[in-house]
Design a protein around this motif. Structure first.
Motif, short mmCIF file in Angstrom:
data_model
loop_
_atom_site.label_atom_id
_atom_site.label_comp_id
_atom_site.label_asym_id
_atom_site.label_seq_id
_atom_site.Cartn_x
_atom_site.Cartn_y
_atom_site.Cartn_z
N GLY A 191 -13.06 27.48 44.90
CA GLY A 191 -12.30 28.16 45.69
C GLY A 191 -11.27 29.28 45.19
N LEU A 192 -11.59 30.52 46.02
CA LEU A 192 -10.55 31.57 45.44
C LEU A 192 -9.59 31.88 46.48
CD1 LEU A 192 -13.37 34.11 44.58
CD2 LEU A 192 -12.10 33.05 43.01
N MET A 193 -8.27 31.90 45.98
CA MET A 193 -7.02 32.20 46.81
C MET A 193 -6.29 33.30 46.49
SD MET A 193 -3.95 29.35 47.64
CE MET A 193 -2.28 29.96 48.13
N TYR A 194 -5.92 34.28 47.39
CA TYR A 194 -5.46 35.48 47.15
C TYR A 194 -3.89 35.23 47.54
CZ TYR A 194 -10.28 36.83 47.01
OH TYR A 194 -11.62 36.91 46.79
N THR A 195 -2.72 35.83 46.92
CA THR A 195 -1.57 35.81 47.54
C THR A 195 -1.28 37.40 47.51
OG1 THR A 195 -0.38 35.90 45.42
CG2 THR A 195 -0.75 33.65 46.13
N ARG A 196 -1.07 37.65 48.84
CA ARG A 196 -0.97 39.20 48.79
C ARG A 196 0.62 39.67 49.14
NH1 ARG A 196 -5.05 42.58 49.99
NH2 ARG A 196 -7.42 41.41 50.12
N LEU A 197 0.70 40.71 48.74
CA LEU A 197 2.19 41.31 48.72
C LEU A 197 2.11 42.64 49.73
CD1 LEU A 197 5.06 40.93 47.82
CD2 LEU A 197 4.74 42.44 45.95
N THR A 198 1.41 43.57 49.09
CA THR A 198 1.23 45.01 49.92
C THR A 198 0.11 44.91 50.97
OG1 THR A 198 -0.37 46.02 48.05
CG2 THR A 198 2.01 46.22 47.81
N ASN A 199 -0.66 44.08 50.61
CA ASN A 199 -2.00 43.85 51.53
C ASN A 199 -2.78 45.33 51.80
OD1 ASN A 199 -3.70 42.37 52.88
ND2 ASN A 199 -2.73 42.60 55.29
N ASP A 200 -2.95 46.23 50.92
CA ASP A 200 -3.48 47.45 51.05
C ASP A 200 -4.75 47.70 50.27
OD1 ASP A 200 -2.67 47.84 48.64
OD2 ASP A 200 -1.05 49.10 48.84
N LYS A 201 -5.46 48.61 50.17
CA LYS A 201 -6.62 48.84 49.43
C LYS A 201 -6.57 48.87 48.06
CE LYS A 201 -8.99 51.72 53.13
NZ LYS A 201 -9.40 53.11 53.31
N SER A 202 -5.53 49.26 47.45
CA SER A 202 -5.31 49.05 46.23
C SER A 202 -4.86 47.57 45.48
CB SER A 202 -3.95 49.89 45.69
OG SER A 202 -3.54 49.52 44.14
N GLU A 203 -4.53 46.85 46.49
CA GLU A 203 -4.51 45.35 46.01
C GLU A 203 -5.58 44.77 46.21
OE1 GLU A 203 -0.70 42.52 46.93
OE2 GLU A 203 -2.23 42.39 48.58
#
Length: 550
Positions: free
Chosen positions: A171-183
């Protein structure tokens, strides 16, 4: 063994210390010098030569290499000794090469004339690939020196082994901060790198998860991901983890069983974390993983995926010297190909681990009784040595109070040392730590208090012999003069109840709930059952040794 430089006329019957080519004739290491050799030396103007002479108790380098290699070789490995004094150890099948680098470093520190090098640990290898080379510098060596090396290798899991690769759901889990294209591009780069770095690990990426980069949110999604059918969960963080109180660590600590690798000592990859939860692996990938060269991060990830159990001591700083090449075993050496037999060829004998409990303060003995010098070594080493010399494997030593002083005596003993920081909370914490570290392939574990200096390997072996492989729920308990005493073996099904026999066992029934599946093994010599609790016990024990030495 006699080593000296002699005139060639005096070297007849001695053994060459090093291989030589004299007048186009190859003379291998440990070649016994004949009359024809003496003539050959004279014809080539060689007046003196360095040789070795064999004494009683000496063996050849070939025999010594064979004995040590057989102890080093584990699952799916084989070895062959060459005339050049080097033993090549090869993979017996396709798989992942496994070794503990700290143990390799310890072997090389104390192996004296033996040298062991391996390829990169956790590398994927093909059958017949050389995974290690073992060299003995001497042409002849006393058997007792070899025996010391063999003893130092006892009481642990296989040093070198090759393990089959089994399919894993990821499984892959992403933790997002900015939630933009760069991230998103950043995460995509890391995923591509993961796929590239582990092409032959049979990983199937099946689930994806997202969570805001906040402690509670990460913990909630992590808990859900662990419920799903994932063997391995990669967490791609939105920020680097810089300290033990950071967001990611706090989230992990609220969910996982243990963080076994809290960081990686590498610039730009220090936020690498490995944890476990009920056998599932959680791997927090370094934030800069997509842009750095981190061979050790790759190696640790492979280790986390393949290892039977994850332990803190398996992720120490690496100290191994790496073979700079990978080559197939030469065809001419295949005729002398010896496969590893393993611990139990027939699969009939039980595999029992030993947990030696040496963490206590020893308050009733007015000091640390375990460090009292007895015949030139601390008291705790008596029980530890009995465990190491027995059939128990692997052996764990749980330390706590004055652990640093104990470890000074452990450099030449190849055991797994577990430090119990909560030792003041009682022996239960040490038992729990030891039992938790026992590999799943073991059928049970024997608990041995370190304050039993007279316990023998024979008694431990007798207990192990009476443990029936394949039978569930077993307790093998020692008995002396009608009293139930330590040590005690617990089958893996009863690990949750594992305990030692209390000192007042003779005053009340002990472990009544386990009576239906408890077997007792008699200790006939009362001295063997000695458990040192009070200063008087220690004084009496010391007096008995003085009497024996006289």
């Amino acid at each position: 063994m006699i080593c000296q430089e002699l005139k060639v006329t005096e070297a007849l019957g001695m053994y060459l210390f090093n291989q030589m080519v004299v007048g186009g004739v190859f003379l291998p290491k440990a070649h016994k010098i004949s009359k024809d050799d003496v003539i050959l030396f004279k014809q080539n103007n060689i007046e003196k030569i360095f040789v070795a002479g064999m004494e009683n108790g000496d063996i050849t380098f070939e025999a010594a290499l064979g004995e040590v290699a057989a102890k080093l070789c584990g699952k799916n490995t084989a070895y062959s000794v060459g005339e050049d004094g080097i033993c090549r150890i090869a993979a017996g099948t396709n798989g992942v090469f496994m070794v503990n680098e700290e143990r390799i470093a310890k072997f090389n520190r104390h192996g004296s004339f033996f040298i062991l090098n391996t390829i990169q640990p956790y590398k994927i290898v093909e059958a017949d690939t050389i995974i290690a080379e073992l060299e003995l510098n001497l042409p002849i060596i006393p058997q007792n020196m070899v025996d010391e090396i063999l003893y130092s290798l006892s009481g642990n899991t296989d040093m070198l082994s090759v393990h089959d690769i089994s399919a894993k759901k990821v499984g892959l889990m992403y933790t997002r901060l900015t939630n933009d294209k760069s991230e998103t591009r950043h995460f995509t780069n890391i995923v591509k790198r993961l796929v590239k770095d582990f092409p032959n690990m049979d990983l199937t990426f099946e689930h994806e998860y997202e969570a805001p980069h906040q402690t509670e949110e990460i913990a909630n999604i992590l808990q859900r991901a662990l419920i799903d059918d994932n063997d391995v969960l990669f967490i791609l963080p939105a920020q680097q983890t810089r300290c033990p109180h950071d967001i990611m660590v706090k989230a992990l600590n609220s969910i996982v069983d243990e963080i076994v690798c809290p960081y990686l000592p590498q610039v730009n990859a220090g936020d690498f974390i490995i944890a476990s939860k009920r056998g599932k692996r959680i791997i927090v990938v370094p934030y800069n993983y997509g842009n750095i060269d981190s061979s050790y991060a790759v190696r640790y990830i492979k280790q986390a995926i393949v290892a039977d159990k994850l332990n803190v001591f398996d992720f120490d700083h690496p100290q191994n010297f790496i073979i700079p090449r990978e080559t197939k075993l030469p065809e001419e050496m295949m005729t002398n190909y010896i496969t590893s037999a393993g611990h139990d060829v027939n699969g009939k004998e039980a595999r029992i681990a030993a947990v030696v409990l040496a963490a206590g303060v020893g308050a009733r003995c007015r000091g640390n009784k375990l460090l009292v010098d007895i015949d030139g070594e601390p008291l705790f080493m008596k029980a530890l040595q009995a465990a190491v010399k027995s059939k128990a494997s692997p052996v764990f030593l749980v330390t706590g109070y004055q652990a640093d002083l104990m470890e000074e005596y452990l450099d030449k003993v190849d055991v797994n040392v577990l430090y119990n920081s909560g030792y003041r909370s009682g022996i239960k914490t040490s038992i729990s730590m030891g039992i938790k570290s026992v590999p799943s392939f073991c059928d049970g574990a024997i608990l041995i208090p370190a304050d039993m200096p007279n316990i023998t390997k024979e008694h431990i072996d007798d207990m192990i012999k009476n443990f029936k492989k394949g039978k569930s729920k077993q307790v093998i308990m020692s008995m002396c003069e009608g009293k139930k005493i330590n040590p005690i073996i617990w089958s893996k099904e009863l690990y949750d109840f594992a305990d030692i026999v209390p000192e007042n066992a003779h005053l009340r029934p002990v472990f009544v709930e386990f009576a239906d599946y408890t077997k007792t093994i008699e200790i006939k010599d009362k001295k063997e059952a000695l458990d040192i609790t009070y200063p008087l016990d220690l004084e009496e024990y010391a007096k008995s040794l003085i009497h024996i030495n006289k």
